[in-house]
Design a protein around this motif. Structure first.
Motif, PDB file in Angstrom:
ATOM      1  N   ASP A  79     -14.326 -73.764-181.392  1.00  0.00           N
ATOM      2  CA  ASP A  79     -13.717 -75.024-181.816  1.00  0.00           C
ATOM      3  C   ASP A  79     -14.266 -76.205-180.999  1.00  0.00           C
ATOM      4  O   ASP A  79     -13.523 -77.090-180.572  1.00  0.00           O
ATOM      5  N   ASN A  80     -15.574 -76.213-180.773  1.00  0.00           N
ATOM      6  CA  ASN A  80     -16.243 -77.256-179.994  1.00  0.00           C
ATOM      7  C   ASN A  80     -15.778 -77.316-178.541  1.00  0.00           C
ATOM      8  O   ASN A  80     -15.973 -78.317-177.864  1.00  0.00           O
ATOM      9  N   GLU A  81     -15.140 -76.256-178.090  1.00  0.00           N
ATOM     10  CA  GLU A  81     -14.717 -76.162-176.695  1.00  0.00           C
ATOM     11  C   GLU A  81     -15.653 -75.203-175.973  1.00  0.00           C
ATOM     12  O   GLU A  81     -15.842 -74.064-176.407  1.00  0.00           O
ATOM     13  N   ASN A  82     -16.264 -75.669-174.874  1.00  0.00           N
ATOM     14  CA  ASN A  82     -17.095 -74.815-174.029  1.00  0.00           C
ATOM     15  C   ASN A  82     -16.239 -74.337-172.869  1.00  0.00           C
ATOM     16  O   ASN A  82     -15.811 -75.132-172.036  1.00  0.00           O
ATOM     17  N   ILE A  83     -16.000 -73.055-172.840  1.00  0.00           N
ATOM     18  CA  ILE A  83     -15.012 -72.484-171.927  1.00  0.00           C
ATOM     19  C   ILE A  83     -15.667 -71.432-171.045  1.00  0.00           C
ATOM     20  O   ILE A  83     -16.603 -70.747-171.460  1.00  0.00           O
ATOM     21  N   LEU A  84     -15.168 -71.324-169.828  1.00  0.00           N
ATOM     22  CA  LEU A  84     -15.642 -70.302-168.908  1.00  0.00           C
ATOM     23  C   LEU A  84     -14.478 -69.369-168.584  1.00  0.00           C
ATOM     24  O   LEU A  84     -13.439 -69.806-168.077  1.00  0.00           O
ATOM     25  N   LEU A  85     -14.646 -68.103-168.932  1.00  0.00           N
ATOM     26  CA  LEU A  85     -13.665 -67.088-168.561  1.00  0.00           C
ATOM     27  C   LEU A  85     -14.048 -66.530-167.201  1.00  0.00           C
ATOM     28  O   LEU A  85     -15.210 -66.195-166.965  1.00  0.00           O
ATOM     29  N   CYS A  86     -13.076 -66.424-166.309  1.00  0.00           N
ATOM     30  CA  CYS A  86     -13.344 -65.982-164.946  1.00  0.00           C
ATOM     31  C   CYS A  86     -12.343 -64.897-164.561  1.00  0.00           C
ATOM     32  O   CYS A  86     -11.144 -65.033-164.795  1.00  0.00           O
ATOM     33  N   LYS A  87     -12.863 -63.842-163.965  1.00  0.00           N
ATOM     34  CA  LYS A  87     -11.986 -62.795-163.455  1.00  0.00           C
ATOM     35  C   LYS A  87     -12.048 -62.797-161.940  1.00  0.00           C
ATOM     36  O   LYS A  87     -13.124 -62.694-161.347  1.00  0.00           O
ATOM     37  N   SER A  88     -10.876 -62.918-161.324  1.00  0.00           N
ATOM     38  CA  SER A  88     -10.802 -62.963-159.858  1.00  0.00           C
ATOM     39  C   SER A  88      -9.477 -62.365-159.418  1.00  0.00           C
ATOM     40  O   SER A  88      -8.416 -62.739-159.944  1.00  0.00           O
ATOM     41  N   GLY A  89      -9.534 -61.454-158.474  1.00  0.00           N
ATOM     42  CA  GLY A  89      -8.313 -60.835-157.994  1.00  0.00           C
ATOM     43  C   GLY A  89      -7.571 -60.067-159.071  1.00  0.00           C
ATOM     44  O   GLY A  89      -6.346 -59.943-159.015  1.00  0.00           O
ATOM     45  N   GLY A  90      -8.315 -59.573-160.061  1.00  0.00           N
ATOM     46  CA  GLY A  90      -7.700 -58.831-161.145  1.00  0.00           C
ATOM     47  C   GLY A  90      -7.029 -59.704-162.188  1.00  0.00           C
ATOM     48  O   GLY A  90      -6.468 -59.205-163.155  1.00  0.00           O
ATOM     49  N   GLU A  91      -7.091 -61.022-162.009  1.00  0.00           N
ATOM     50  CA  GLU A  91      -6.506 -61.969-162.956  1.00  0.00           C
ATOM     51  C   GLU A  91      -7.603 -62.634-163.776  1.00  0.00           C
ATOM     52  O   GLU A  91      -8.764 -62.720-163.336  1.00  0.00           O
TER      53      GLU A  91
END
Length: 213
Positions: free
Chosen positions: A132-144
């Motif tokens: 949807d024209n959103e550039n997103i970064l998914l990040c995994k840290s500390g199991g979250e």
């Protein structure tokens, strides 16, 4: 003309040799030369990352059968995998989601999008996602799992490929650190990354919220 096609083994060897050469850059004796080479590699990375990401999403949306064939090709899978594009858990359901979201242009309706499972994502790793024209970064840290806008501050510089250190996302361009829990810039509490809500079900499935008020 010499045959340009390599065997899978030869291709893997070539990738390994390239990775070894990249690692040797850190051993260069002249700081200015080392900085210039790092900048050159970053530019090459962005040239390839941008083009491959556009190509990959086009294939997912319009040529799903080709996507399956690409997964079976070892060298193609490896190339796209270098840019985290062949994480089917992250790109899951892109075709159906995009078809719904873009029937009348960019959707402003709230969306909860499945983007994989918590177990499938590597710790202290970032994953680029576009919707949807959103550039997103998914990040995994500390199991979250966290989701933030994929740009450093008000610049157009992307954060994919950034390191994650003790719950902070480290910008690969400036070295500045954003706290993943709230997106706040460590050196300036008045600057923060846009965050996107995420949900994790009991079975570990991750959903990303778009246009959530």
């Amino acid at each position: 003309m010499e045959n340009i096609f390599l065997t899978d083994t030869d291709y893997e060897d070539l990738v390994g040799q390239t990775e070894n050469l990249v690692r040797k850059v850190d051993d260069l004796p002249y700081p200015k030369v080392k900085d210039d080479v790092h900048e050159l590699m970053q530019n090459f990375d962005m040239v390839h990352r941008e083009a491959l990401t556009r190509l990959f999403k086009e294939i997912l949306i319009n040529y799903p059968a080709l996507h399956s064939k690409m997964q079976a090709d070892k060298s193609v899978h490896l190339l796209f995998g270098l840019y985290d594009l062949f994480l089917s858990e992250v790109q899951n359901d892109t075709k159906s989601i995009t078809a719904v979201s873009h029937q009348n242009g960019t959707s402003q309706y709230p969306l909860w999008i499945p983007v994989g499972t918590l177990a499938a994502l590597k710790e202290n790793t970032t994953y680029k996602y576009c919707e949807d024209n959103e550039n997103i970064l998914l990040c995994k840290s500390g199991g979250e799992i966290y989701a933030v806008k994929n740009c450093c501050g008000n610049t157009a510089l992307p954060l994919d490929g950034a390191a994650i250190d003790q719950g902070y996302l480290i910008c690969p361009w400036h070295g500045c650190a954003y706290r993943l829990t709230d997106g706040v810039l460590e050196s300036n509490p008045f600057v923060k990354l846009k965050k996107y809500p995420t949900q994790v079900s009991d079975n570990g499935e991750i959903r990303l919220g778009i246009n959530i008020i």
